[in-house]
Design a protein around this motif. Sequence first.
Motif, PDB file in Angstrom:
ATOM      1  N   ASN A 331       0.857  -1.186   0.000  1.00 25.52           N
ATOM      2  CA  ASN A 331       0.000   0.000   0.000  1.00 25.52           C
ATOM      3  C   ASN A 331       0.900   1.246   0.000  1.00 25.52           C
ATOM      4  N   PRO A 332       1.057   1.891  -1.144  1.00 30.45           N
ATOM      5  CA  PRO A 332       1.986   3.022  -1.234  1.00 30.45           C
ATOM      6  C   PRO A 332       1.540   4.252  -0.455  1.00 30.45           C
ATOM      7  N   ASN A 333       0.365   4.194   0.151  1.00 31.77           N
ATOM      8  CA  ASN A 333      -0.116   5.315   0.955  1.00 31.77           C
ATOM      9  C   ASN A 333       0.044   5.068   2.453  1.00 31.77           C
ATOM     10  N   GLN A 334       0.855   4.069   2.814  1.00 28.73           N
ATOM     11  CA  GLN A 334       1.062   3.759   4.226  1.00 28.73           C
ATOM     12  C   GLN A 334       2.559   3.681   4.548  1.00 28.73           C
ATOM     13  N   VAL A 335       2.899   4.129   5.762  1.00 23.25           N
ATOM     14  CA  VAL A 335       4.267   3.997   6.261  1.00 23.25           C
ATOM     15  C   VAL A 335       4.225   3.346   7.638  1.00 23.25           C
ATOM     16  N   TRP A 336       5.370   2.748   8.010  1.00 23.53           N
ATOM     17  CA  TRP A 336       5.465   2.061   9.301  1.00 23.53           C
ATOM     18  C   TRP A 336       5.784   3.079  10.398  1.00 23.53           C
ATOM     19  N   TYR A 337       4.911   3.126  11.398  1.00 24.01           N
ATOM     20  CA  TYR A 337       5.072   4.121  12.466  1.00 24.01           C
ATOM     21  C   TYR A 337       4.612   3.512  13.788  1.00 24.01           C
ATOM     22  N   ARG A 338       5.570   3.426  14.720  1.00 22.59           N
ATOM     23  CA  ARG A 338       5.292   2.927  16.068  1.00 22.59           C
ATOM     24  C   ARG A 338       4.575   1.575  16.050  1.00 22.59           C
ATOM     25  N   GLY A 339       5.120   0.661  15.238  1.00 22.26           N
ATOM     26  CA  GLY A 339       4.657  -0.719  15.264  1.00 22.26           C
ATOM     27  C   GLY A 339       3.469  -1.031  14.391  1.00 22.26           C
ATOM     28  N   LYS A 340       3.053  -0.113  13.534  1.00 21.12           N
ATOM     29  CA  LYS A 340       1.924  -0.429  12.647  1.00 21.12           C
ATOM     30  C   LYS A 340       1.976   0.453  11.404  1.00 21.12           C
ATOM     31  N   TRP A 341       1.215   0.007  10.391  1.00 25.21           N
ATOM     32  CA  TRP A 341       1.103   0.797   9.173  1.00 25.21           C
ATOM     33  C   TRP A 341       0.084   1.902   9.377  1.00 25.21           C
ATOM     34  N   VAL A 342       0.455   3.140   9.024  1.00 26.57           N
ATOM     35  CA  VAL A 342      -0.476   4.265   9.163  1.00 26.57           C
ATOM     36  C   VAL A 342      -0.601   4.971   7.820  1.00 26.57           C
ATOM     37  N   GLU A 343      -1.760   5.585   7.602  1.00 26.09           N
ATOM     38  CA  GLU A 343      -2.034   6.259   6.343  1.00 26.09           C
ATOM     39  C   GLU A 343      -1.302   7.597   6.264  1.00 26.09           C
ATOM     40  N   LEU A 344      -0.804   7.896   5.078  1.00 23.23           N
ATOM     41  CA  LEU A 344      -0.278   9.226   4.805  1.00 23.23           C
ATOM     42  C   LEU A 344      -1.433  10.190   4.544  1.00 23.23           C
ATOM     43  N   GLN A 345      -1.383  11.343   5.163  1.00 21.43           N
ATOM     44  CA  GLN A 345      -2.359  12.383   4.849  1.00 21.43           C
ATOM     45  C   GLN A 345      -1.970  13.021   3.522  1.00 21.43           C
ATOM     46  N   SER A 346      -2.951  13.535   2.800  1.00 21.93           N
ATOM     47  CA  SER A 346      -2.622  14.194   1.532  1.00 21.93           C
ATOM     48  C   SER A 346      -3.574  15.366   1.298  1.00 21.93           C
ATOM     49  N   ARG A 347      -3.080  16.325   0.537  1.00 23.13           N
ATOM     50  CA  ARG A 347      -3.924  17.452   0.145  1.00 23.13           C
ATOM     51  C   ARG A 347      -3.532  17.874  -1.269  1.00 23.13           C
ATOM     52  N   GLU A 348      -4.437  18.537  -1.948  1.00 22.28           N
ATOM     53  CA  GLU A 348      -4.194  18.991  -3.304  1.00 22.28           C
ATOM     54  C   GLU A 348      -4.005  20.506  -3.310  1.00 22.28           C
ATOM     55  N   GLU A 349      -3.022  20.967  -4.059  1.00 19.79           N
ATOM     56  CA  GLU A 349      -2.829  22.389  -4.258  1.00 19.79           C
ATOM     57  C   GLU A 349      -2.544  22.646  -5.724  1.00 19.79           C
ATOM     58  N   SER A 350      -2.694  23.904  -6.126  1.00 16.04           N
ATOM     59  CA  SER A 350      -2.483  24.276  -7.514  1.00 16.04           C
ATOM     60  C   SER A 350      -1.564  25.495  -7.576  1.00 16.04           C
ATOM     61  N   ILE A 351      -0.550  25.434  -8.435  1.00 16.69           N
ATOM     62  CA  ILE A 351       0.371  26.541  -8.631  1.00 16.69           C
ATOM     63  C   ILE A 351      -0.019  27.269  -9.913  1.00 16.69           C
ATOM     64  N   GLU A 352      -0.319  28.531  -9.788  1.00 19.92           N
ATOM     65  CA  GLU A 352      -0.607  29.347 -10.964  1.00 19.92           C
ATOM     66  C   GLU A 352       0.701  29.648 -11.694  1.00 19.92           C
ATOM     67  N   VAL A 353       0.695  29.540 -13.010  1.00 14.98           N
ATOM     68  CA  VAL A 353       1.905  29.730 -13.806  1.00 14.98           C
ATOM     69  C   VAL A 353       1.641  30.779 -14.878  1.00 14.98           C
TER      70      VAL A 353
END
Length: 792
Positions: A331-353
């Motif tokens: 699961n590429p959205n999880q990392v190992w933290y304190r003995g278990k797999w936890v979800e990565l938080q994510s947010r979307e942003e937009s850069i004006e160019v």
Amino acid sequence: MKRRLKVLVVVIAAVSAGGAWYIHSKQPVRSGEVSLTNLQAPVSVRYDERGVPHIQAQNEADLYRALGYVHAQDRLFQMEMMRRLARGELAAVLGPKLIDTDRLFRTLGIRQHADAYAAKMDPAKPANQALAAYLDGINQYQAGHPAPLEFDILGIPKRPFTTEDTLSVAGYMAYSFAAAFRTEPVLTYVRDELGADYLKVFDLAWHPEGVLKPSLAANDWSDLNRLASLSQQALAEAGLPQFEGSNAWAVSGSRTASGKPLLAGDPHIRFAAPAVWYEAQLSYPGFELYGHHQALNPTASLGHNQDFGWSITMFQNDDLDLIAEKLNPDNPNQVWYRGKWVELQSREESIEVKGGEPVKLTLRRSPHGPIINDALGSTAGKTPIAMWWAFLETENPILDAFYQLNRADSLPKARAAAEKIQAPGLNVIWANAKGDIGWWAAAQLPQRPAGVNPNFILDGASDQADKPGFIPFSANPQEENPARGYIVSANHQPLPASGIEIPGYYNLPDRAQRLDQRLSDNSVKWNLQNSQALQLDTGSGYSQRLLQPLLPVLQAAASAEEQPLVQLLAEWNGEHTLDGIAPTLFNQLLYQLTDATMRDELGDSFFDNLLSTRVLDVALPRLAADADSPWWDNRSTPAKEDRASTVKVAWQASLAHLRQTVGENPKEWQWGTAHRLTHEHPLGKQQPLDKLFNVGPFAAPGGHETPNNLSHKVGPAPWSVVYGPSTRRLVDFADPIHALGINPVGQSGVLFDAHYSDQAEPYIKGQYVPQHFSEAEVAANTQSTLQLLPTK
């Protein structure tokens, strides 16, 4: 770029055709009457011969509203660029080439943090009310006047300045302190790819034996190197202030000619046009301060009045950790933290160019902090690298801290204000007319697990990156009225009485030792004159430390015709004077030694990043003294080189380069010819705009880690001065109304204004100017008066 040049041609044509009204409309208005909404009473702004405003108001809100107004008319473009850099919005006005910089600053989380922090601020707090009034003054100026010339060239639309902008700029300044971002990748690479024998020249306080190492693949190393490069590039090319170091000292009355404390300070900041500090004298009933302000900040970062004053230097504590996370293979959205797999938080942003389509970003966060290699977009490697940064993880009421410091007339008040500075780490050096001097290393220092060395990238799957809590402020390094009678702060590693270890990327001790050596001389009574000489000292013991073990090797390597040059180095006292030849030869040799020993092991990219770190300064004298170091061997040749053969190569390369770039005759190798300072404007990086906006070049005395720290990057001649004293201040509290100072360029950031560059030549010559304080002197030196009146 074509649009910029077209506008520039129009400007030049307009002026030559008698259209001076265009340029005139952009100039600051320093006389007459102006009406402002929300003013409760008239405010007087008297401008002195340097364009410094002396503001007299009847109440606090009017004072800060007036400060915002006058600050904006001198520095509006600087304010605009600072907020755009900090919030990742440069590509909107500068185009696609700034996308990478914007992506980096979005990834750091400064923008998101500032927005969340602003939403929680109590509008009733005095510091927050001061900020609101100040921003109102800025916005009233912007709304009622033509945009600066740079806005026209770049097509920048006007929009109000906000609390979120101020907080974001504070984040940018804190990030510019964070040497770890640019240092930890290269140190980790040396440890893991080259080994302990190569690592020991860096003299790291803790040793990595037994410490868990994150698992990094080849593309992960590439990521880290690119991130370090992007970080350095973003700071170097922004043309905006970046803190680099600083000197400050306070001397008690027992050691001064006047019998009262003396305060000296010269924060070291990247040079730019306009300069970082905006000077202003502020007064309303019950309050008076002569202060130095940063863009979008109503409170003075440096200041004094008749009762007290302070300066700041960088603490250099390590408040940023890079952490390699262990990704879940399923699961590429999880990392190992304190003995278990936890979800990565994510947010979307937009850069004006500008001129292009918006760039969409997905920014992730682990429990340790933002995933910073998201700044590389789709080319990032597989291992997520998180960033724990004290600026994002502490309450950090820094606006309150400086609001209180601006009013701290006693040691307890100054100490209480310093305690509120949590990130970035700052040394506050303070003195008052009553006779007190004090120093507090102000930062909220994180606790780390025993044995963890944050000089390296940490393993997120273990407890290495945990922060169980913070060390109490009382355990921080600090002194109040020490028996020796003086305090020195020069970015060196402090020794806290509590005995705690404080990881950091500290500067060499040589500059602090040189200042301490002179201040410890009991035969000297300090005054404004000999304090000027100390601030302008161009010497350092670093060169002798590095050269001493190499001189016999150089003597053996040099031809008979070259022996006088070796003797010149042997007899050199370390002074970097304009007419000196030895500093030119030494600094070229320093680079060639570094290149000959380290480039082959590190490769071009890691090598270039190393040149911008403080750990290189520590490594080179240790390398010079160690004839058995593996760094002496050149891996790109079949032979095994030793110190003698590599020094000979570096020596010959140094002479060849200087002959080619500075002159065939060594008598032409004067330091002032090869070492020069140009104050670059953000638009001055492109021709022909550089001829208009940049100030200089000037032959520059001093050098890297001398007290007069006009410093350049380690590299080949000629050298461009990158940073140095952003102001030089001296206050004798027997006569604080006659304090001295200087601005490196000028008070104004408005092209063609009389105060755009009027202090540049006096500054490089080591001159000082009076900071007018008393009513009589302000009146005597008033060149014009601007009256701000309440709207009827």
